[in-house]
Structure formats: structure tokens, C-alpha cells
Write a protein that holds these residues in place. Structure first.
Motif, short mmCIF file in Angstrom:
data_model
loop_
_atom_site.label_atom_id
_atom_site.label_comp_id
_atom_site.label_asym_id
_atom_site.label_seq_id
_atom_site.Cartn_x
_atom_site.Cartn_y
_atom_site.Cartn_z
N ASP A 13 6.03 -14.49 104.15
CA ASP A 13 5.47 -15.81 103.99
C ASP A 13 6.37 -16.62 103.07
O ASP A 13 6.57 -16.26 101.91
N ARG A 22 5.92 -19.15 101.46
CA ARG A 22 5.26 -19.60 100.23
C ARG A 22 5.46 -18.60 99.10
O ARG A 22 5.21 -18.91 97.93
N GLN A 23 5.92 -17.40 99.46
CA GLN A 23 6.24 -16.36 98.47
C GLN A 23 7.75 -16.14 98.39
O GLN A 23 8.22 -15.04 98.12
N THR A 77 9.64 -14.08 95.71
CA THR A 77 9.57 -12.62 95.71
C THR A 77 10.23 -12.02 96.95
O THR A 77 10.45 -10.80 96.99
N HIS A 116 9.77 -23.57 95.84
CA HIS A 116 10.48 -22.29 95.71
C HIS A 116 11.92 -22.41 96.21
O HIS A 116 12.84 -21.82 95.64
#
Length: 292
Positions: A76, A78-79, A82, A151
Motif C-alpha cells: 500500500d 500509503r505506507q 516502510t 511520503h
């Protein structure tokens, strides 16, 4: 993502060996175009099926003699913080991507004798998957895309660019100005808008634009017109260009490039006078195939 759009952006904003990122890479168009121009590439894709297609396209590039210094990551966007290796922070020269417009894609078709035309691979995964940005509604899509851009900015090098290709779209027959809304998302992610460009999805004829709509787009427009709603085929895509700067500028001119000194000195896409006049005329033209 039109391959020519990705290729033009990569040529304009990067040099051989630079790193290109697509946080919503789909079938890997951005990655493949970057490789063909001697750039490195990395992409993130939410749906496993499209990650597999991207990997198949990377394998095809390898067999064609291209060194595939590229990687597709399932996850995803949105992450993103990581998912991407931390040593890539501040290393990305260019981001090229496009948000989903809703749960549907162009897809593919088959024709069954006597059974008509059938679409497949025309939806983003399982429509019940609420983790998929395509399925969570318009306003939550904007919130999620802002998070992705935030991000993304952390991985851009100073002066790096973000190119987003998108178009207005209709929800329940209402035209939504998605380009203006995504511009606001970029600002919220502390990216500086520097250009708003146009990529024509039409052929320039002697005194007209001939839109290149799909069968399903034309079928939809025809049905809406017969129902009394005077819709038109979309004949262009907007390309929003942002830049990572140390001091974001909160001004943007939607009809031309920003005058901020960090903006690129020449436009990403140039449209001659004839094309501009035709685009303006097509906006009010009555014939099917003209732009709205």
C-alpha cells in the motif's frame, strides 16, 4: 498511463542513471519507460495481479536486451515509508504516477459470437476491499493520495519533480475537477506546483480534433445524449508537475507555469497555436468525439 507521457517526463526531468519512482505503478509503464532510457526504476502496487503483470513486463524488457535495474514492490503506497529501502530517502529524481478515478479501469474485452462484447480485468481488485483507494469514495481517495504524496516527498532529492497524469471524471454524471483537487493534495504534501500541461488524446485534423475514445466511452456518451444529457468525449489529460523545494511556494497559475525561479525553464509539453484553438473550439462543439 500513456507510455508517451511517461517517456516525455522521464526524458525532460532526469538523466541516465537517475532513479524514477511510481508509487501506484499498475502494470509498470513508468518503470519500463525509465529502463528503456537508461534510468533506474522502482514501483509500488497494491494489487498482486498487477505486480505480477509488472514483473512480466520487466522480464520482457530483459529479453529485449534492456538491463532491468528495476523493482516492483507489493504494498500500500500509503505506507511508502516502510515499503521502500530507507537508503533511497532523498535519492529519487522523478515520480511519475496517476491516481485511480474509481473502481473501474479500461480493461480488456472478448467477443463471443452471438453473445456480444464482454469486459474483464476492468475493475480494481475486489470491490469489497476497502483498503483499495479505488473503492473508498472520492473524498477518502484525495486524503489517501495526499498521504502518498507526503511520503513520496521524503524520497525526492532536492529539486526533484513529481508528474501526475489525470483528467476530469464524472461521478453520477457530475463532472469533477480532479486536477484542481490533486493540485491541492500536492500543496498539502509541501510540493510546489510548477506547471500544468496538456496531453492531447486526439488527432489534430485540418480544422478539428478527433477524440480517440474507446468503444465503451463512446457507447456511454451516446446513451447519455439519447437521455438528454449533452456530454462530450474527453480529448485531453492534464499533467500536473510539482517540485520539491526547500521553501514551498503557495501560488499556482492554472493557465501556465509558475514564475517561481525553480520551475523548469521550458514546458514539459508544448501545444502549438492551432492545437490550442482547436481545443477551445472543441469544448463547445456539438459533434460526438469533441472535447468537453
Amino acid at each position: 498511463m500513456l507510455p508517451a507521457v511517461a517517456a516525455q517526463a522521464i526524458t525532460h526531468y532526469t538523466q541516465p542513471g537517475d532513479l524514477v519512482l511510481d508509487p501506484m505503478c499498475g502494470i509498470g509503464t513508468t518503470l519500463i519507460e525509465a529502463l528503456h532510457q537508461g534510468r533506474r526504476a522502482i514501483g509500488v502496487e497494491y494489487e498482486p495481479h498487477w505486480v505480477d503483470v509488472t514483473q512480466a513486463n520487466l522480464d520482457l524488457a530483459r529479453r529485449a536486451g534492456v538491463d532491468p535495474d528495476a523493482r516492483a514492490i507489493h504494498g500500500d503506497a500509503r505506507q511508502l515509508a516502510t515499503l521502500l529501502p530507507p537508503d533511497l530517502a532523498g535519492q529519487v529524481a522523478l515520480v511519475v504516477t496517476s491516481p485511480p478515478y474509481g473502481p473501474s479501469t479500461h480493461g480488456q474485452v472478448t467477443v463471443t459470437p452471438g453473445g456480444g462484447v464482454h469486459k474483464y480485468h476492468h475493475l480494481y481488485g475486489n470491490t469489497l476491499d476497502r483498503g483499495n483507494l479505488a473503492n473508498i469514495g472520492h473524498h477518502r481517495l484525495l486524503t489517501g493520495f495526499t498521504k502518498i504524496l507526503t511520503h513520496t516527498a521524503a524520497f525526492l532529492r532536492p529539486g526533484g519533480h513529481v508528474v501526475i497524469t489525470l483528467r476530469p471524471w464524472r461521478e453520477h454524471a457530475e463532472l469533477i475537477d480532479l486536477p484542481a483537487q490533486i493540485t491541492a493534495c500536492g500543496r498539502a504534501a509541501d510540493l510546489t506546483p510548477t506547471e500544468r500541461c496538456v496531453a492531447l488524446l486526439a488527432r489534430i485534423a485540418q480544422d478539428d480534433l478527433v477524440a480517440r475514445g474507446s468503444f465503451f466511452q463512446r457507447d456511454f456518451i451516446g446513451k447519455q445524449r439519447r437521455a438528454g444529457l449533452p456530454l462530450h468525449l474527453i480529448a485531453h489529460e492534464d499533467l500536473l508537475v510539482f517540485q520539491r523545494t526547500e521553501t514551498p511556494v503557495r501560488s499556482f497559475h492554472p493557465r501556465g507555469p509558475s514564475q517561481h525561479p525553480t520551475a523548469t525553464a521550458r514546458p514539459l509539453f508544448s501545444v502549438d497555436t492551432q492545437a490550442s484553438e482547436l481545443a477551445g473550439a472543441a469544448a463547445t462543439g456539438p459533434q460526438l468525439g469533441r472535447a468537453a
